[in-house]
Design an enzyme around this catalytic site. Structure first.
Site, PDB file in Angstrom:
ATOM      1  CE  LYS A  38      -3.754  -2.351   2.438  1.00 20.44           C
ATOM      2  NZ  LYS A  38      -4.306  -2.863   1.229  1.00 20.44           N
ATOM      3  CB  CYS A  39       4.224   1.693  -0.654  1.00 23.41           C
ATOM      4  SG  CYS A  39       5.638   2.789  -0.847  1.00 23.41           S
ATOM      5  N   GLY A  40       3.249   4.224  -2.375  1.00 23.47           N
ATOM      6  CA  GLY A  40       3.359   4.884  -3.666  1.00 23.47           C
ATOM      7  C   GLY A  40       4.328   4.176  -4.603  1.00 23.47           C
TER       8      GLY A  40
END
Length: 179
Positions: A38-40
């Site tokens: 759930k990271c850029g």
């Protein structure tokens, strides 16, 4: 593991939390990446998979990518090991190993990551991992060759990996030690 001198001296946990000796990767070039779902930078899974397939096509038995999920940066890897596996396969078609979730910094940091950071400090000599998707390249001799920041796209690493693969396996002395 203060006595560790190479990547191959460590044991980690696989996705089912069974011990995985890294000695099984001896004489291979290995890219180690701390990952999060759930990271850029999560879309880098696609780049890592592309890199994995491209290099493995040319060197099927000499290269590995190992993903180490980590929830230490903004809580961006909250899932269980099983949920992480499903996410990586469903969303990015990941076929390289994603191992058990670990810590990369702090008092509970994986001994492997403590060693990686001490062998190849980052910018300005800082050892800590700054964010998800930092990358370490391990040569066939089990030593850390390169370290890249999260912003470095996996696809840009292919030439460096191929150069490392071209170096060949370390020579052995008659007493069994490496030269």
């Amino acid at each position: 593991m203060a006595s560790a001198t190479t990547f191959y001296d460590f044991k980690v946990l696989d996705k089912t939390e069974k011990e995985l000796p890294l000695s099984q990767f001896e004489n291979k070039v290995v890219l180690v990446v701390n990952t999060a779902s759930k990271c850029g930078f999560t879309p880098q899974y696609a780049g890592l998979e592309k890199l994995w397939k491209s290099v493995s096509e040319k060197h099927p038995d000499d290269f590995a990518i190992l993903g180490f999920p980590c929830n230490q940066f903004g809580g961006q890897e909250p899932g269980s090991n099983e949920e992480i596996q499903g996410f990586c396969q469903l969303n990015y078609g990941v076929t390289f190993p994603i191992l058990a979730k670990i810590d990369v910094n702090g008092g509970n940091a994986s001994p492997l990551y403590e060693w990686l950071k001490s062998e190849k400090p980052g910018l300005l000599g800082l050892k800590r991992i700054k964010w998800n998707f930092e990358k370490f390249l391990i040569g066939k001799d089990g030593q850390v060759k390169e370290r890249w920041a999260s912003t470095t796209k996996p696809e840009s690493l292919e030439q460096t990996i191929l150069q490392e693969l071209a170096k060949g396996a370390p020579a052995k002395k008659s007493d069994g030690a490496e030269e």
